[in-house]
Enzyme design. Structure first.
Site, PDB file in Angstrom:
ATOM      1  N   ASN A  69      33.622  38.381  44.882  1.00 26.59           N
ATOM      2  CA  ASN A  69      34.826  37.729  44.363  1.00 26.59           C
ATOM      3  C   ASN A  69      35.508  37.016  45.519  1.00 26.59           C
ATOM      4  O   ASN A  69      36.094  37.660  46.387  1.00 26.59           O
ATOM      5  CB  ASN A  69      35.746  38.795  43.747  1.00 26.59           C
ATOM      6  CG  ASN A  69      37.072  38.225  43.284  1.00 26.59           C
ATOM      7  OD1 ASN A  69      37.263  37.005  43.278  1.00 26.59           O
ATOM      8  ND2 ASN A  69      37.988  39.095  42.901  1.00 26.59           N
ATOM      9  N   LYS A  91      38.035  35.152  45.425  1.00 26.85           N
ATOM     10  CA  LYS A  91      39.484  35.018  45.220  1.00 26.85           C
ATOM     11  C   LYS A  91      39.913  33.572  45.543  1.00 26.85           C
ATOM     12  O   LYS A  91      39.151  32.650  45.275  1.00 26.85           O
ATOM     13  CB  LYS A  91      40.231  36.067  46.046  1.00 26.85           C
ATOM     14  CG  LYS A  91      39.683  37.481  45.784  1.00 26.85           C
ATOM     15  CD  LYS A  91      40.490  38.574  46.366  1.00 26.85           C
ATOM     16  CE  LYS A  91      39.838  39.919  46.018  1.00 26.85           C
ATOM     17  NZ  LYS A  91      40.601  41.078  46.457  1.00 26.85           N
ATOM     18  N   HIS A  97      41.464  41.539  36.830  1.00 25.80           N
ATOM     19  CA  HIS A  97      41.545  41.975  38.226  1.00 25.80           C
ATOM     20  C   HIS A  97      42.970  42.444  38.513  1.00 25.80           C
ATOM     21  O   HIS A  97      43.934  41.880  37.978  1.00 25.80           O
ATOM     22  CB  HIS A  97      41.154  40.819  39.154  1.00 25.80           C
ATOM     23  CG  HIS A  97      40.949  41.281  40.568  1.00 25.80           C
ATOM     24  ND1 HIS A  97      42.013  41.531  41.418  1.00 25.80           N
ATOM     25  CD2 HIS A  97      39.825  41.569  41.265  1.00 25.80           C
ATOM     26  CE1 HIS A  97      41.530  41.945  42.590  1.00 25.80           C
ATOM     27  NE2 HIS A  97      40.215  41.979  42.517  1.00 25.80           N
ATOM     28  N   GLU A 115      44.852  41.949  40.883  1.00 26.32           N
ATOM     29  CA  GLU A 115      45.739  40.896  41.401  1.00 26.32           C
ATOM     30  C   GLU A 115      46.286  40.043  40.265  1.00 26.32           C
ATOM     31  O   GLU A 115      47.425  39.564  40.332  1.00 26.32           O
ATOM     32  CB  GLU A 115      44.972  40.053  42.444  1.00 26.32           C
ATOM     33  CG  GLU A 115      44.801  40.829  43.737  1.00 26.32           C
ATOM     34  CD  GLU A 115      43.570  40.472  44.546  1.00 26.32           C
ATOM     35  OE1 GLU A 115      42.945  39.425  44.291  1.00 26.32           O
ATOM     36  OE2 GLU A 115      43.228  41.269  45.443  1.00 26.32           O
ATOM     37  N   GLU A 145      38.097  49.350  40.548  1.00 27.87           N
ATOM     38  CA  GLU A 145      38.664  48.916  41.823  1.00 27.87           C
ATOM     39  C   GLU A 145      40.016  49.593  42.031  1.00 27.87           C
ATOM     40  O   GLU A 145      41.028  49.141  41.477  1.00 27.87           O
ATOM     41  CB  GLU A 145      38.867  47.399  41.827  1.00 27.87           C
ATOM     42  CG  GLU A 145      37.594  46.599  41.667  1.00 27.87           C
ATOM     43  CD  GLU A 145      37.717  45.211  42.272  1.00 27.87           C
ATOM     44  OE1 GLU A 145      36.873  44.882  43.098  1.00 27.87           O
ATOM     45  OE2 GLU A 145      38.667  44.483  41.949  1.00 27.87           O
ATOM     46  N   GLY A 187      41.284  45.297  49.976  1.00 26.18           N
ATOM     47  CA  GLY A 187      41.748  44.566  51.161  1.00 26.18           C
ATOM     48  C   GLY A 187      42.386  45.431  52.224  1.00 26.18           C
ATOM     49  O   GLY A 187      43.005  44.917  53.164  1.00 26.18           O
ATOM     50  N   SER A 212      37.214  47.278  49.423  1.00 21.76           N
ATOM     51  CA  SER A 212      36.793  47.475  50.817  1.00 21.76           C
ATOM     52  C   SER A 212      35.329  47.859  50.956  1.00 21.76           C
ATOM     53  O   SER A 212      34.974  48.654  51.837  1.00 21.76           O
ATOM     54  CB  SER A 212      37.701  48.495  51.517  1.00 21.76           C
ATOM     55  OG  SER A 212      39.017  47.989  51.630  1.00 21.76           O
TER      56      SER A 212
HETATM   57  P1  13P Z   1      38.002  43.666  49.134  1.00 19.53           P
HETATM   58  O1  13P Z   1      36.512  43.882  49.144  1.00 19.53           O
HETATM   59  O2  13P Z   1      38.453  42.567  50.015  1.00 19.53           O
HETATM   60  O3  13P Z   1      38.734  44.967  49.345  1.00 19.53           O
HETATM   61  O4  13P Z   1      38.380  43.184  47.638  1.00 19.53           O
HETATM   62  C1  13P Z   1      37.890  43.874  46.552  1.00 19.53           C
HETATM   63  C2  13P Z   1      38.188  43.109  45.332  1.00 19.53           C
HETATM   64  O5  13P Z   1      39.319  42.977  44.922  1.00 19.53           O
HETATM   65  C3  13P Z   1      37.050  42.481  44.626  1.00 19.53           C
HETATM   66  O6  13P Z   1      37.425  42.015  43.366  1.00 19.53           O
END
Ligand code: 13P
Length: 258
Positions: free
Chosen positions: A15, A17, A103, A105, A173, A179, A218
């Site tokens: 992803n 983002k 997601h 976010e 997740e 992150g 992560s």
């Molecule tokens: P990270 O791997 O940067 O922690 O992000 C995970 C994520 O949100 C994938 O959708």
């Protein structure tokens, strides 16, 4: 069951983002070329979800093998007066075979509810692409012992009745792991994925047994093999470490031992 003897073909999805410009095609091509060169060596499907602006160009450049493309979000409707939104049909038209919905976010930044996420997953199915439905608890929900109830409720309310093993993937997740460089212990991942599997079976019967359940948060080259070896973990949804082909391929290599 060893990582090589799984009945479910795993999926490793990146992803991106809100990262990536046209020049980032070089990373996608490097992933494709490594997969093409190692044909058959990786026992997993591999996908990237770049920003929607890049999907059409990437699809044209990548050809049809073997790197899959996904969108990061879609509108529930197929078309209409929704300025700035993108329909699942448009993602498919651009070359995506899947879309990430719900997601954390988007749930946090755009107030998406389980009902919204469910409508978006239904839109993906209507368009004929796969829905990757994200669930996961916040730090506060984990520390107060509510992880399993929160995740189960998200799943029950976000996964539509149209879900099958072929058209739906669940991504667990934990919000606090995204992150941050933090991950749950393998035992914690195991207990959440077992709860998700049980929920999927009670919701969808045999289809729920075959649905892929990814871990995200992560995932890095140095922890991927350990996380991917956990029971009921059928792949990864990778954020930051998917932006560089070398790191992403090192994660895909967790499935390179078959
Ligand atoms: P990270 O791997 O940067 O922690 O992000 C995970 C994520 O949100 C994938 O959708």
């Amino acid at each position: 069951m060893g990582i090589g003897q799984r009945k479910i073909r795993p999926l490793v999805a990146g992803n991106w983002k809100m990262n990536g410009l046209k020049a980032s095609l070089a990373e996608a091509l490097a992933v494709r070329d490594a997969l093409t060169g190692a044909e058959g060596a990786f026992a997993a499907d591999v996908m990237i979800a770049p920003p929607a602006t890049l999907i059409g160009g990437f699809a044209a450049a990548l050809g049809d093998y073997p790197l899959l493309l996904a969108g990061q979000d879609c509108h529930p409707k197929a078309s209409g007066a929704h300025t700035g939104d993108i329909a699942a049909e448009m993602l498919k038209d651009a070359g995506a075979s899947a879309v990430i919905v719900g997601h954390s976010e988007r749930r946090a930044d755009h107030g998406e509810t389980n009902a919204t996420v469910r409508a978006k997953a239904e839109a993906a199915h209507r368009a004929g692409i796969m829905a990757i439905i994200c669930v996961g608890e916040t730090r506060e929900e984990r520390t107060s012992g509510r992880t399993l109830s929160v995740v189960s409720k998200q799943l029950q309310q976000s996964a539509p009745g149209s879900a099958t093993a072929a058209n739906t993937v669940i991504a667990y997740e934990p919000v606090w792991a995204i992150g941050t460089g933090l991950t749950p212990t393998p035992d914690d991942v195991k207990s959440v994925h077992a709860a998700i599997r049980n929920n999927l079976i009670s919701l969808f019967g045999p289809e729920g047994e075959g649905m892929r359940v990814l871990y995200g948060g992560s995932v890095k080259p140095d922890n991927a093999a350990c996380l991917m070896a956990v029971e009921n973990v059928d792949g990864a949804l990778v954020g930051g470490a998917s932006l560089k082909a070398g790191d992403f391929l090192a994660i895909v290599s967790a499935y390179g031992d078959t």
